[in-house]
Write a protein that holds these residues in place. Structure first.
Motif, PDB file in Angstrom:
ATOM      1  N   ILE A 132       0.762   9.231  42.531  1.00  0.00           N
ATOM      2  CA  ILE A 132      -0.139   8.573  41.605  1.00  0.00           C
ATOM      3  C   ILE A 132      -0.274   9.435  40.356  1.00  0.00           C
ATOM      4  O   ILE A 132      -0.370  10.661  40.449  1.00  0.00           O
ATOM      5  N   LYS A 133      -0.218   8.797  39.183  1.00  0.00           N
ATOM      6  CA  LYS A 133      -0.298   9.517  37.912  1.00  0.00           C
ATOM      7  C   LYS A 133      -1.759   9.851  37.609  1.00  0.00           C
ATOM      8  O   LYS A 133      -2.595   8.959  37.456  1.00  0.00           O
ATOM      9  N   ILE A 134      -2.058  11.150  37.558  1.00  0.00           N
ATOM     10  CA  ILE A 134      -3.418  11.636  37.327  1.00  0.00           C
ATOM     11  C   ILE A 134      -3.372  12.771  36.307  1.00  0.00           C
ATOM     12  O   ILE A 134      -2.653  13.747  36.488  1.00  0.00           O
ATOM     13  N   ASN A 135      -4.150  12.662  35.242  1.00  0.00           N
ATOM     14  CA  ASN A 135      -4.243  13.756  34.263  1.00  0.00           C
ATOM     15  C   ASN A 135      -2.873  14.255  33.786  1.00  0.00           C
ATOM     16  O   ASN A 135      -2.667  15.466  33.623  1.00  0.00           O
ATOM     17  N   GLY A 136      -1.952  13.338  33.608  1.00  0.00           N
ATOM     18  CA  GLY A 136      -0.644  13.691  33.073  1.00  0.00           C
ATOM     19  C   GLY A 136       0.344  14.233  34.084  1.00  0.00           C
ATOM     20  O   GLY A 136       1.458  14.620  33.717  1.00  0.00           O
ATOM     21  N   ILE A 137      -0.032  14.273  35.361  1.00  0.00           N
ATOM     22  CA  ILE A 137       0.906  14.735  36.398  1.00  0.00           C
ATOM     23  C   ILE A 137       0.927  13.724  37.543  1.00  0.00           C
ATOM     24  O   ILE A 137       0.051  12.869  37.654  1.00  0.00           O
ATOM     25  N   ASN A 138       1.929  13.847  38.406  1.00  0.00           N
ATOM     26  CA  ASN A 138       2.015  13.020  39.600  1.00  0.00           C
ATOM     27  C   ASN A 138       1.430  13.781  40.786  1.00  0.00           C
ATOM     28  O   ASN A 138       1.933  14.846  41.153  1.00  0.00           O
ATOM     29  N   LEU A 139       0.361  13.230  41.355  1.00  0.00           N
ATOM     30  CA  LEU A 139      -0.213  13.817  42.563  1.00  0.00           C
ATOM     31  C   LEU A 139       0.379  13.113  43.773  1.00  0.00           C
ATOM     32  O   LEU A 139       0.429  11.878  43.835  1.00  0.00           O
ATOM     33  N   ASN A 140       0.802  13.893  44.744  1.00  0.00           N
ATOM     34  CA  ASN A 140       1.307  13.335  45.991  1.00  0.00           C
ATOM     35  C   ASN A 140       0.143  13.164  46.964  1.00  0.00           C
ATOM     36  O   ASN A 140      -0.711  14.037  47.087  1.00  0.00           O
ATOM     37  N   TYR A 141       0.117  12.006  47.635  1.00  0.00           N
ATOM     38  CA  TYR A 141      -0.918  11.811  48.651  1.00  0.00           C
ATOM     39  C   TYR A 141      -0.416  10.879  49.752  1.00  0.00           C
ATOM     40  O   TYR A 141       0.554  10.145  49.579  1.00  0.00           O
ATOM     41  N   GLU A 142      -1.096  10.922  50.887  1.00  0.00           N
ATOM     42  CA  GLU A 142      -0.827  10.017  51.994  1.00  0.00           C
ATOM     43  C   GLU A 142      -2.116   9.288  52.346  1.00  0.00           C
ATOM     44  O   GLU A 142      -3.194   9.887  52.331  1.00  0.00           O
ATOM     45  N   LYS A 143      -1.986   8.014  52.645  1.00  0.00           N
ATOM     46  CA  LYS A 143      -3.135   7.200  53.039  1.00  0.00           C
ATOM     47  C   LYS A 143      -2.918   6.700  54.455  1.00  0.00           C
ATOM     48  O   LYS A 143      -1.895   6.069  54.752  1.00  0.00           O
ATOM     49  N   ILE A 144      -3.865   7.007  55.328  1.00  0.00           N
ATOM     50  CA  ILE A 144      -3.748   6.571  56.721  1.00  0.00           C
ATOM     51  C   ILE A 144      -5.112   6.116  57.238  1.00  0.00           C
ATOM     52  O   ILE A 144      -6.146   6.483  56.686  1.00  0.00           O
ATOM     53  N   GLY A 145      -5.101   5.330  58.299  1.00  0.00           N
ATOM     54  CA  GLY A 145      -6.326   4.959  58.988  1.00  0.00           C
ATOM     55  C   GLY A 145      -7.054   3.779  58.386  1.00  0.00           C
ATOM     56  O   GLY A 145      -6.554   3.093  57.498  1.00  0.00           O
TER      57      GLY A 145
END
Length: 234
Positions: A3-16
């Motif tokens: 996800i693009k946040i503050n000019g960078i790509n943050l990696n994340y996982e969504k579960i549950g």
């Protein structure tokens, strides 16, 4: 996912599924430290495991501080339309969560802050010296960060309205005076000491505090609905 946040790509996982819960790792770690704990918690929460900037699979940037990472978290919450999520932060993650709530009050509902420190001065002298030597050898921004930040005051901490749980290890790397300061500043907070463990051994790919976290996050529901708490005990 990215996800693009503050000019960078943050990696994340969504579960549950369930109430939103963000999980932030510590310095020089990644979201992987929470895999075992998240597998249990996902039955009760929609979990967002985030790689902080300059960590894991997220982008690396020249700009790097706890405040910048706090901005990242706030923008993450806004971009995904998460309404008053809970948060678990370990070490640097706990610092980032706290600074986020200080800068942006009412971002979080409940905050589980594991292995937090308010200042580099809170680190035990021998541990601080070790970190300083390591910083000179490795020349890492991440290590340098711990030597200069955070600078959270007792007054700032006392103004946080979110419910807080502070967790420390019996053999943690911080001075006991810091915890006494936190207790005086946060009279309504809960405190937990994990016996027989060091700074990270109870959380790094462990689920030791799983039940403690459920009890904290679902305290109101437990009081109102005993059968729900009995389900957690399974």
């Amino acid at each position: 996912m990215k996800i693009k946040i503050n000019g960078i790509n943050l990696n994340y996982e969504k579960i549950g599924q369930g109430y939103p819960l963000i999980m932030l790792h510590g310095n020089n770690q990644s979201l992987k430290i929470y895999k075992k704990l998240a597998r249990k918690l996902k039955r009760y929460f929609t979990i967002y495991l985030i790689d902080s900037r300059n960590h894991g699979k997220s982008d690396y940037s020249e700009e790097f501080s706890y405040e910048i990472m706090a901005d990242d978290v706030k923008n993450f919450v806004e971009k995904l339309n998460l309404e008053n999520p809970n948060i678990i932060g370990f070490s640097d993650g706990a610092i980032v969560a706290t600074i986020t709530e200080i800068k942006y009050p009412k971002t979080f509902n409940k905050m589980a802050l594991l292995g937090i420190n308010l200042s580099p001065r809170d680190i035990l002298h021998k541990e601080y010296i070790k970190t300083k030597i390591l910083s000179k050898i490795i020349k890492s921004k991440k290590i340098k960060l711990m030597l200069n930040e955070p600078n959270i005051t007792a007054e700032e901490l006392s103004k946080i309205k979110a419910k807080m749980l502070f967790v420390k290890a019996e053999n943690d790397i911080f001075k006991e005076e810091m915890y006494e300061k936190i207790k005086k500043s946060c009279k309504d907070a809960k405190f937990l000491t994990i016996t027989g463990h060091n700074h990270s051994s109870y959380i790094n790919n462990e689920d030791i505090i799983y039940k403690d976290l459920l009890e904290f996050f679902y305290e109101g529901d437990i009081n109102d609905n005993r059968s729900k708490w009995d389900k957690f005990k399974l």
